[in-house]
Design a protein around this motif. Structure first.
Motif, short mmCIF file in Angstrom:
data_model
loop_
_atom_site.label_atom_id
_atom_site.label_comp_id
_atom_site.label_asym_id
_atom_site.label_seq_id
_atom_site.Cartn_x
_atom_site.Cartn_y
_atom_site.Cartn_z
N PHE A 37 0.85 -1.17 0.00
CA PHE A 37 0.00 0.00 0.00
C PHE A 37 0.89 1.23 0.00
CE2 PHE A 37 -3.99 -2.19 0.98
CZ PHE A 37 -3.49 -3.41 1.40
N ARG A 38 0.32 2.38 -0.32
CA ARG A 38 1.12 3.60 -0.30
C ARG A 38 0.27 4.78 0.14
NH1 ARG A 38 2.12 4.44 -6.85
NH2 ARG A 38 -0.01 5.09 -7.39
N GLN A 39 0.96 5.78 0.67
CA GLN A 39 0.29 7.00 1.09
C GLN A 39 1.13 8.19 0.66
OE1 GLN A 39 -0.85 7.12 5.22
NE2 GLN A 39 -2.30 8.76 4.85
N ALA A 40 0.57 8.98 -0.23
CA ALA A 40 1.24 10.18 -0.70
C ALA A 40 0.95 11.33 0.26
CB ALA A 40 0.76 10.53 -2.10
N PRO A 41 1.79 12.35 0.27
CA PRO A 41 1.56 13.49 1.17
C PRO A 41 0.19 14.10 0.96
CG PRO A 41 3.74 13.62 0.19
CD PRO A 41 3.04 12.50 -0.49
N GLY A 42 -0.56 14.24 2.04
CA GLY A 42 -1.86 14.87 1.97
C GLY A 42 -2.96 14.01 1.39
N LYS A 43 -2.66 12.74 1.14
CA LYS A 43 -3.67 11.86 0.55
C LYS A 43 -3.91 10.65 1.44
CE LYS A 43 -2.87 13.11 -4.27
NZ LYS A 43 -2.65 12.58 -5.64
N GLU A 44 -5.00 9.96 1.17
CA GLU A 44 -5.31 8.75 1.92
C GLU A 44 -4.44 7.58 1.44
OE1 GLU A 44 -10.04 9.46 2.98
OE2 GLU A 44 -9.44 7.86 1.61
N ARG A 45 -4.26 6.63 2.33
CA ARG A 45 -3.54 5.43 1.95
C ARG A 45 -4.33 4.68 0.88
NH1 ARG A 45 -0.73 1.96 6.67
NH2 ARG A 45 -0.20 4.14 7.14
N GLU A 46 -3.60 4.08 -0.08
CA GLU A 46 -4.27 3.37 -1.15
C GLU A 46 -3.62 2.01 -1.40
OE1 GLU A 46 -4.07 5.56 -4.81
OE2 GLU A 46 -1.88 5.48 -4.91
N PHE A 47 -4.41 1.11 -1.93
CA PHE A 47 -3.94 -0.22 -2.29
C PHE A 47 -3.04 -0.13 -3.51
CE2 PHE A 47 -4.07 -4.71 -3.07
CZ PHE A 47 -4.24 -4.86 -4.44
N VAL A 48 -1.96 -0.92 -3.50
CA VAL A 48 -1.05 -0.98 -4.65
C VAL A 48 -1.08 -2.37 -5.29
CG1 VAL A 48 1.36 -0.83 -5.41
CG2 VAL A 48 0.47 0.81 -3.73
N ALA A 49 -0.83 -3.40 -4.47
CA ALA A 49 -0.75 -4.75 -5.01
C ALA A 49 -0.90 -5.77 -3.89
CB ALA A 49 0.58 -4.98 -5.73
N ALA A 50 -1.35 -6.97 -4.25
CA ALA A 50 -1.49 -8.05 -3.29
C ALA A 50 -1.04 -9.36 -3.91
CB ALA A 50 -2.93 -8.17 -2.81
N ILE A 51 -0.63 -10.28 -3.05
CA ILE A 51 -0.19 -11.59 -3.52
C ILE A 51 -0.65 -12.65 -2.53
CG2 ILE A 51 2.07 -11.39 -2.38
CD1 ILE A 51 3.24 -12.90 -4.84
N SER A 52 -1.14 -13.76 -3.04
CA SER A 52 -1.61 -14.84 -2.18
C SER A 52 -0.42 -15.55 -1.54
CB SER A 52 -2.44 -15.83 -2.99
OG SER A 52 -1.62 -16.44 -3.99
N TRP A 53 -0.70 -16.40 -0.55
CA TRP A 53 0.38 -17.02 0.19
C TRP A 53 1.20 -17.97 -0.69
CZ3 TRP A 53 0.92 -22.28 1.22
CH2 TRP A 53 -0.19 -23.09 0.94
N THR A 54 0.58 -18.53 -1.72
CA THR A 54 1.33 -19.40 -2.63
C THR A 54 2.05 -18.61 -3.71
OG1 THR A 54 -0.52 -19.62 -4.15
CG2 THR A 54 -0.39 -21.22 -2.34
N GLY A 55 1.66 -17.36 -3.87
CA GLY A 55 2.18 -16.57 -4.98
C GLY A 55 1.41 -16.78 -6.27
N GLY A 56 0.39 -17.62 -6.22
CA GLY A 56 -0.33 -17.97 -7.42
C GLY A 56 -1.34 -16.94 -7.89
N ARG A 57 -1.70 -16.04 -6.99
CA ARG A 57 -2.63 -14.99 -7.38
C ARG A 57 -2.04 -13.64 -7.01
NH1 ARG A 57 -9.00 -13.79 -5.67
NH2 ARG A 57 -9.04 -11.70 -6.63
N THR A 58 -2.17 -12.70 -7.94
CA THR A 58 -1.75 -11.32 -7.68
C THR A 58 -2.82 -10.37 -8.19
OG1 THR A 58 -0.54 -11.21 -9.77
CG2 THR A 58 0.72 -11.81 -7.80
N ASP A 59 -2.91 -9.22 -7.57
CA ASP A 59 -3.82 -8.18 -7.99
C ASP A 59 -3.10 -6.83 -7.90
OD1 ASP A 59 -5.90 -10.36 -6.77
OD2 ASP A 59 -6.86 -9.16 -8.34
#
Length: 126
Positions: A37-59
């Protein structure tokens, strides 16, 4: 619980690349779904990327898809974010997070994520 420590941030010119790492300790890293996740100055935190525990799924967030790649090495207890073609708007503090549920990581993370690192700053100059 797992403890998370990010590293790899820094100053880079637009068009450049960085690789962030998130080292996990404590409970078994491979039990957890992971995200960036990331948070830019003055902005709300946002989702960047996710990965499953096996690594088989990413978003990925639409804003980073095709430029960023999330990966993990369960043997090294480490999560990565390879960031290419960086833009000034990618400037932010980047956080890694852990959760047992993948749907929580990508859908209702705002209210349900409790395991966070302290973040690493990425600054992209134009």
């Amino acid at each position: 619980q797992v403890q998370l420590v990010e590293s790899g941030g820094g100053l880079v010119q637009a068009g450049g690349s960085l690789r962030l790492s998130c080292a996990a300790s404590g409970r078994t890293f491979s039990n957890y779904e992971m995200g960036w996740f990331r948070q830019a100055p003055g902005k709300e935190r946002e989702f960047v990327a996710a990965i499953s525990w096996t690594g088989g799924r990413t978003d990925y967030a639409a804003s980073v898809k095709g430029r960023f790649t999330i990966s993990r090495d369960n043997a090294k207890n480490t999560l990565y974010l390879q960031m290419n073609s960086l833009k000034p708007e990618d400037t932010a503090v980047y956080y890694c997070a852990a959760h047992m549920s993948y749907s929580t990581m990508i859908i209702n993370w705002r209210t349900s994520l409790e395991l966070w690192g302290k973040g690493t700053l990425v600054t992209v100059s134009s």
